[in-house]
Design an enzyme around this catalytic site. Structure first.
Site, PDB file in Angstrom:
ATOM      1  CG  HIS A  78      -1.886  -1.045   1.367  1.00 55.59           C
ATOM      2  ND1 HIS A  78      -1.825  -2.009   2.342  1.00 55.59           N
ATOM      3  CD2 HIS A  78      -3.003  -1.324   0.634  1.00 55.59           C
ATOM      4  CE1 HIS A  78      -2.854  -2.833   2.223  1.00 55.59           C
ATOM      5  NE2 HIS A  78      -3.580  -2.447   1.189  1.00 55.59           N
ATOM      6  CE  LYS A  87      -1.637  -8.915  -2.964  1.00 57.75           C
ATOM      7  NZ  LYS A  87      -3.004  -9.517  -2.896  1.00 57.75           N
TER       8      LYS A  87
END
Length: 281
Positions: A37, A149
């Protein structure tokens, strides 16, 4: 940093910023921040005047029996991390503000949503597309940044933005991994020490698939079979959801592998469902 939970307030603030000529970037998250993040926030920080990070555990993308109630949360830690990364607005809407009692409108990207993860999670990407569309409307970003991802999510959001004429550039950024290769994920917190020790084999399998492609294997069915065998041998405690070799844009299996094909996998290891992917060639 402003922490805003009101939809109308964040929309007004972002619209005013955009109208004044400032560039906005959005990083949508479900919180429990990790280095993946934070890497998205750092990249976005370099390309915008106003950085907005949304933090919302979206119930619409969890199916029956999934981990919505147990999904890891730590708001205090997330606030500290967002401050450290120079986030301007942390948007933390409540469930009822995004999905009021009479809510009845959904966004679904047909075709792409039913493949890979969508086969075992049939309503997942409807929930993802809906909430991201709402976030785009609320924060008016010039750029929105997602991790690779969740490759399927990334191309679904790009398709949605194109199809609905949403004026945002959807940016994908590389997977961030632990030193042993495990892709960073909030759900890694579910792994016990033994499962965590075994989890890097997910990535090792993808590296094996790439090596087999580079050595001349161009039959996707054969490569899928070999990759499944790799996991059955090297990660026997893992339960395979899917192992697929697909075109990176259509998510369809090609007849013959070419550079740029995507090896994508999902395995359940204990309570954690781990997804990962790698481009071949």
């Amino acid at each position: 940093m402003d922490i805003i939970s009101s939809c109308s307030q964040v929309q007004q603030t972002c619209m005013q910023a955009r109208h004044s000529g400032r560039t906005l970037a959005l990083v949508p998250t479900m919180g429990y921040f990790h280095e993946g993040h934070l890497s998205l926030m750092r990249w976005a920080r370099e390309y915008c005047d106003l950085l907005v990070v949304s933090l919302f555990v979206n119930p619409a993308q969890f199916g029956a029996g999934e981990d919505y109630q147990h999904y890891p949360r730590d708001l205090d830690s997330d606030v500290d991390a967002a401050l450290e990364e120079g986030v301007d607005i942390l948007f933390t809407p409540g469930r009822d503000s995004l999905y009021p009692e009479d809510y009845a409108t959904w966004v679904e990207v047909e075709g792409l949503s039913g493949k890979l993860c969508g086969r075992s999670r049939p309503e997942h990407f409807r929930g993802v597309a809906t909430v991201v569309c709402k976030l785009f409307n609320l924060t008016c970003p010039h750029k929105a940044v997602f991790g690779q991802k969740d490759w399927q999510q990334l191309i679904i959001i790009r398709k949605m933005a194109r199809d609905l004429n949403i004026p945002v550039e959807v940016v994908g950024r590389p997977i961030v991994r632990q030193e042993d290769g495990l892709a960073m994920s909030s759900r890694n917190a579910y792994l016990d020490p033994e499962q965590r020790k075994a989890a890097p084999m997910v990535y090792q399998g993808l590296l094996y698939a790439r090596e087999r492609f580079e050595s001349g294997l161009t039959d996707p069915v054969q490569l899928e079979m070999e990759l499944k065998n790799f996991y059955q041998k090297n990660l026997p405690q893992g339960e395979i959801d899917y192992v697929q070799i697909v075109d990176c844009n259509t998510l369809d299996r090609p007849g013959t592998l070419k550079p740029g094909a995507l090896a994508a996998v999902a395995l359940k290891l204990g309570p954690a469902r781990l997804i990962d992917n790698i481009l071949l060639g």
